[in-house]
Write an enzyme that holds these catalytic residues in place. Structure first.
Site, PDB file in Angstrom:
ATOM      1  N   ALA A  37       0.848  -1.201   0.000  1.00 14.62           N
ATOM      2  CA  ALA A  37       0.000   0.000   0.000  1.00 14.62           C
ATOM      3  C   ALA A  37       0.881   1.247   0.000  1.00 14.62           C
ATOM      4  CB  ALA A  37      -0.975  -0.016   1.187  1.00 14.62           C
ATOM      5  N   GLY A  41       5.343   8.553   1.266  1.00 17.33           N
ATOM      6  CA  GLY A  41       6.286   8.295   2.361  1.00 17.33           C
ATOM      7  C   GLY A  41       7.267   7.196   1.960  1.00 17.33           C
ATOM      8  N   HIS A  42       6.721   6.083   1.433  1.00 13.98           N
ATOM      9  CA  HIS A  42       7.595   4.999   0.970  1.00 13.98           C
ATOM     10  C   HIS A  42       8.498   5.466  -0.179  1.00 13.98           C
ATOM     11  CE1 HIS A  42       4.006   2.737   2.602  1.00 13.98           C
ATOM     12  NE2 HIS A  42       4.992   2.150   3.251  1.00 13.98           N
ATOM     13  N   GLN A  66       3.087  -9.135  13.422  1.00 13.30           N
ATOM     14  CA  GLN A  66       3.080  -7.861  14.148  1.00 13.30           C
ATOM     15  C   GLN A  66       1.663  -7.338  14.374  1.00 13.30           C
ATOM     16  OE1 GLN A  66       5.475  -6.013  10.911  1.00 13.30           O
ATOM     17  NE2 GLN A  66       4.308  -4.172  11.370  1.00 13.30           N
ATOM     18  N   GLY A 152      10.909   5.105   8.296  1.00 14.21           N
ATOM     19  CA  GLY A 152      10.322   6.420   8.484  1.00 14.21           C
ATOM     20  C   GLY A 152      10.337   6.848   9.941  1.00 14.21           C
ATOM     21  N   LYS A 153      10.533   8.147  10.177  1.00 16.71           N
ATOM     22  CA  LYS A 153      10.494   8.673  11.540  1.00 16.71           C
ATOM     23  C   LYS A 153       9.085   8.664  12.110  1.00 16.71           C
ATOM     24  CE  LYS A 153      14.381  11.953  11.396  1.00 16.71           C
ATOM     25  NZ  LYS A 153      14.694  13.402  11.459  1.00 16.71           N
ATOM     26  N   LYS A 154       8.064   8.556  11.234  1.00  9.37           N
ATOM     27  CA  LYS A 154       6.695   8.551  11.741  1.00  9.37           C
ATOM     28  C   LYS A 154       6.500   7.422  12.753  1.00  9.37           C
ATOM     29  CE  LYS A 154       2.916   7.108   9.646  1.00  9.37           C
ATOM     30  NZ  LYS A 154       2.174   6.390  10.710  1.00  9.37           N
ATOM     31  N   VAL A 181       6.586  12.218   5.621  1.00 10.48           N
ATOM     32  CA  VAL A 181       5.981  12.979   4.517  1.00 10.48           C
ATOM     33  C   VAL A 181       4.532  13.283   4.897  1.00 10.48           C
ATOM     34  CG1 VAL A 181       5.356  12.939   2.071  1.00 10.48           C
ATOM     35  CG2 VAL A 181       7.489  11.878   2.837  1.00 10.48           C
TER      36      VAL A 181
END
Lengths: 281, 281
Positions: A37, A41-42, A66, A152-154, A181
Site C-alpha cells: 500500500a 512516504g515509501h 506484528q 520512516g520517523k513517523k 511525509v
C-alpha cells in the site's frame, strides 16, 4: 526490475553484493522494507536509498506476526499491482515479494522487544506488536544483507527499537531514519489513512495541529513537558488519546524539551483507526 | 595469535574477510564459541575449524544470561591463562575475550527460544536458559560473521536450537556439529566434570554405560523406545534422572528408533552436578 519471492533465492542472488570495501566494486545495497500500500512516504524512503546506494531492494510483505488478534490484518489495504508499478517507476532494482509460508514455519525462534522500551507507548496498547516487527526485520535484514536500511520517523518507536536491535546484537546494517511525509494540510502519510471517512479525515488534522502547536510553544521558549502536553491534549479535543509524550531520542521521559534531543509523540484513535505522529525537535 | 576484547574492534578487523566467493581470496572464517575451561572437546572443535577454514576465531565468554538464578555461574571453572595457551598451541588465529559490559547493556532486545522445542528436556528444567544461549550466539555470530561455526553434539538441544535459529532467521553461517569427545572410560568431556568428587566421577560412568547399552539393544534390533528407556533407567540406578528420551533429529519423540535419524538423550544429577550426554544413531 527483478521480482523475487523466494527468500533463499534472493539471499543467494545478493551474496557478495554488499562488500563495499572490495576492489571488485561490489555494490552497496539500500533496503526499504514495506507492508505494501505504498504512498509518497515509501517513495521518499526509496529515493533516499537510491541516492546513497548502488543497488536498491524493496520488500513488500504484510507481516502477520506484528498484528495482534482482532487487529486490522485482514482489511489492511492491498494494492499489489499498483505497488509493483510504483517500485518500477521509482527505479527499484529488486522487489522482494515473499509469501507468508516462505517467511515463517512452526515453533520458531523469535526476537523479543526490550522489557521496558518495548512495552511503553504503542507497545503498551499492542503488547506483542514489536516482537513481530523485530522478528520480521531481523529475517529481512539477514536475507537482503543491506549496507543501509531505511525507516520512516513517523513510526518513531519502531525506528528506535530496530536501531537498538542492530546495535545490541552487533548487526552490520546501518539504519537510516527518514523524515515523515505529510499531505499539504499536515496529515502524516500512512497506509491506514485509507480507513478514514471524510469526517475522520477532518478530525485527524488535530494530530498534526497539536504537534505544530507544541513546536510553536518551544519556539516561544515554553519547554515544560506538562504544559506542552496539556495544550496538545486540548487541541486533540475529544479524540481518544492513547498517549502524548515528550521523550528524548533514547525514549526516556523528559520534564523539559531539550532542543536537538527531543521527540514529541502522539497516538490517537480517529473513528476506528489508530493514527500516530510525532515531531523531532 | 591476536587477542581482542572489544566486539566492534573485532567486527571491524574481520570485515571483508568472510567473502569466500571473491576473486581477492578473502578468507573463510571458522568460529568456535566457548565459555572457557577448555578441554579436548573444545580442541576437537578448533581442529575441525582449522581443517575447513583459512582463519580460525575462538571466543571465550562466560555468558551470564544463560545461567538461571542459583545456578553455577559464580563457581564455573575459570582458567584464562591455560585457555589462552591452549588456543595458541592449537593454532587459533584470533581469540575473542570480551567483558560482560562489552556484550550487554540494559533493557535489551533478546532472542526467545521456540515455545515447544525450547521448553522440553533441558529447557524444561532451565526455562530461560536457551533464550540466553541464542542471544549470545546471535551476538557472537554477528560480530565474527563466520563462514562456519562449530558446536559439540554433546549439547544436542543447544545445537538443534542454534541450527533452527540460523535457518529460521536466514542467517549466513553454516552450523557444523562435531562429535562428542570422551575419556577412555566413556565419560563425555565437560567443563563441569571439574565439579565431580572421585565418587561422583565413578557414578557418572553410568551415563555413558546406559547409552552404550541403548546402542547395543539397537544393534540387536530392539528398537522400541519404551523398552530402551526402561533398560537405560535401570542402568542409571539411583541417580536423579531429569530425562531419558528417544527423539528424531528434529527433536520429536519417537516410539521406535529410526536408524540414521535418532538421538537418545540423558540428563542426570550426579552429586550436585547436572550432566548430560547422548548418542546419535
Amino acid at each position: 526490475m527483478k521480482i523475487i519471492s523466494c527468500p533463499l533465492e534472493l539471499k543467494e542472488y545478493l551474496k557478495g553484493e554488499n562488500n563495499s570495501t572490495s576492489f571488485q566494486g561490489n555494490r552497496t545495497i539500500g533496503f526499504v522494507p514495506t507492508m505494501g500500500a505504498l504512498h509518497q512516504g515509501h517513495i521518499s524512503l526509496i529515493k533516499k536509498a537510491k541516492e546513497q546506494n548502488e543497488l536498491v531492494v524493496v520488500s513488500i510483505f504484510l507481516n502477520p506476526t506484528q498484528f495482534l488478534k482482532g487487529e486490522d490484518l485482514d482489511k489492511y489495504p492491498k494494492r499489489d499491482e499498483a505497488d509493483k508499478q510504483i517500485c518500477k517507476l521509482s527505479g527499484v532494482d529488486i522487489l522482494f515479494f515473499p509469501h507468508v509460508a516462505d517467511m515463517y514455519t512452526n515453533d520458531e525462534v523469535t526476537l523479543c522487544a526490550p522489557k521496558v522500551r518495548g512495552y511503553v507507548l504503542e507497545g503498551n496498547s499492542r503488547p506483542s506488536h514489536f516482537n513481530g516487527v523485530l522478528t520480521v526485520v531481523m529475517k529481512l535484514l539477514n536475507i537482503v544483507t543491506p549496507t543501509r536500511a531505511y525507516f520512516g520517523k513517523k513510526d518513531a518507536q519502531q525506528l528506535n527499537l530496530i536501531s537498538l536491535m542492530v546495535k545490541q546484537l552487533f548487526m552490520s546494517t546501518q539504519i537510516i531514519p527518514v523524515d515523515t511525509v505529510r499531505e499539504s494540510d499536515g496529515l502524516a502519510l500512512s497506509s491506514r489513512n485509507a480507513y478514514l471517512s471524510p469526517n475522520d479525515r477532518e478530525e485527524a488534522l488535530k494530530i498534526s495541529s497539536s504537534l505544530r502547536q507544541a513546536s510553536a510553544m518551544v519556539v516561544k521558549n515554553i519547554l515544560d513537558s506538562k504544559e506542552i502536553i496539556k495544550e496538545m491534549r486540548n487541541t486533540l479535543g475529544d479524540l481518544e488519546v492513547f498517549y502524548v509524550e515528550v521523550l528524548n531520542r533514547d525514549f526516556e521521559q523528559l520534564s523539559h524539551v531539550e532542543i536537538g534531543n527531543t521527540i514529541i509523540l502522539v497516538e490517537v484513535r480517529v473513528g476506528t483507526t489508530r493514527l500516530l505522529d510525532n515531531i523531532w525537535l
